[in-house]
Enzyme design. Structure first.
Site, short mmCIF file in Angstrom:
data_model
loop_
_atom_site.label_atom_id
_atom_site.label_comp_id
_atom_site.label_asym_id
_atom_site.label_seq_id
_atom_site.Cartn_x
_atom_site.Cartn_y
_atom_site.Cartn_z
CG PHE A 166 62.66 36.37 21.36
CD1 PHE A 166 61.37 35.84 21.32
CD2 PHE A 166 62.81 37.71 21.12
CE1 PHE A 166 60.27 36.64 21.05
CE2 PHE A 166 61.72 38.52 20.84
CZ PHE A 166 60.43 37.99 20.80
NE ARG B 106 64.18 47.26 28.34
CZ ARG B 106 63.22 47.92 27.71
NH1 ARG B 106 61.98 47.89 28.20
NH2 ARG B 106 63.45 48.59 26.61
CD GLU C 125 65.51 34.43 18.09
OE1 GLU C 125 65.31 35.64 18.25
OE2 GLU C 125 64.98 33.77 17.17
#
Length: 308
Positions: free
Chosen positions: A74, A158, A49
């Site tokens: 992340f 999500r 990342e």
């Protein structure tokens, strides 16, 4: 929200070849339509990342509009130095996308939960922080940040989020959306503010409370930075209470941003901040379970407002 984001980004990228999507080796099932349609505007940076963010900054400084994509912490905390030094400092056209704000990945433990991200990202100069509450807000927010300059943070749920709005007229970054206004003049007068995907529980709680005769105004703050100061000032002057709701630590997050504005207004409203009470999640379970455990479920919202 995740599927809505990808569909909307694909639509924007098909008409703007400058748009690039870079993933940190995640999201292949949902990203497949994008990379199949636009393989030359897609890169998998791998599970790296920090490299992904620096790569995106370099591409942006060469004229691209770059979206980085990963889950939970992340794309944010793991590469915070790169966001600060490579993106925000240069006002680079990088859009950081987190899928799974709050407790979405609750079953994977705190390492996969994004519960401090709003506070940290909003503290960086030149970073716009956008946390849509439903599918309509997610679509409009994706279009908006794709067409505005500078570094942005887009915090998504999500999947499976409810659609709250039929549509939003004149969506604008930095402008809260009014969902309901008080229908009668009983006291106290309460304004309910929320940001992000907790909008579904906040709205269901407000629906039930309104049936019980509790006087409510409700706003969805899809943008935390720049925050809608005009709406906050208005409610600070007119209301008895402002209740802020976020799936995030109450320290430095949305409620803190609202408090900062209220502190500069000589109004009568008292603020009640609902969120994670400055602790790490030590329980494991799905998002609904963890909202209940940490006091931000529909029932908890109803009880807290009812107590007022």
């Amino acid at each position: 929200m995740r599927d809505t984001f990808v569909r909307t980004l694909l639509e924007e990228a098909e008409i703007n070849s400058k748009i690039e999507l870079v993933t940190g080796d995640l999201g292949f099932g949902v990203l497949k339509p994008y990379w199949e349609a636009l393989p030359d505007q897609f890169t998998n940076a791998g599970i790296a990342e920090q490299n992904m963010t620096t790569l995106a900054a370099g591409m942006a400084l060469e004229g691209k509009i770059v979206f980085t994509y990963s889950i939970g912490n992340f794309p944010t905390l793991r590469c915070l130095e790169q966001i600060r030094n490579d993106c925000a400092y240069h006002n680079a056209n990088v859009k950081i996308v987190c899928v799974g704000g709050g407790f979405v990945y609750g079953s994977l433990g705190m390492s996969h939960q994004a519960t401090e991200d709003i506070a940290i990202l909003r503290s960086l100069p030149n970073v716009t922080v956008v946390c849509p509450g439903d599918l309509v807000e997610a679509k409009e927010a994706t279009k908006a940040i794709a067409n505005m300059p500078g570094t942005c943070y887009l915090r998504l749920g999500r999947g499976g989020e409810k659609r709250i709005h039929k549509y939003i007229k004149d969506f604008e970054i930095g402008k809260a959306v009014l969902i309901r206004t008080n229908k009668h003049e009983t006291s106290p007068k309460i304004a309910v503010f929320s940001t992000g995907a907790i909008l579904d529980d906040a709205t269901e709680a407000c629906n039930e409370l309104e049936k019980k005769g509790i006087n409510l105004m409700q706003y969805s703050f899809h943008t935390v930075k720049p925050i809608d100061k005009d709406t906050i000032r208005k409610c600070t002057l007119e209301c008895d209470y402002i209740v802020t709701i976020e799936e995030h630590n109450i320290i430095g997050g949305f409620g803190s941003a609202v408090s900062e504005v209220m502190s500069e207004v000589d109004g009568k409203a008292k603020i009640i901040r609902m969120g994670i009470n400055d602790e790490y999640c030590i329980r494991v379970g799905d998002q609904k379970y963890l909202r209940e455990q940490y006091g931000i479920s529909k029932g908890a919202i109803m009880r807290r407002i009812g107590d007022l």
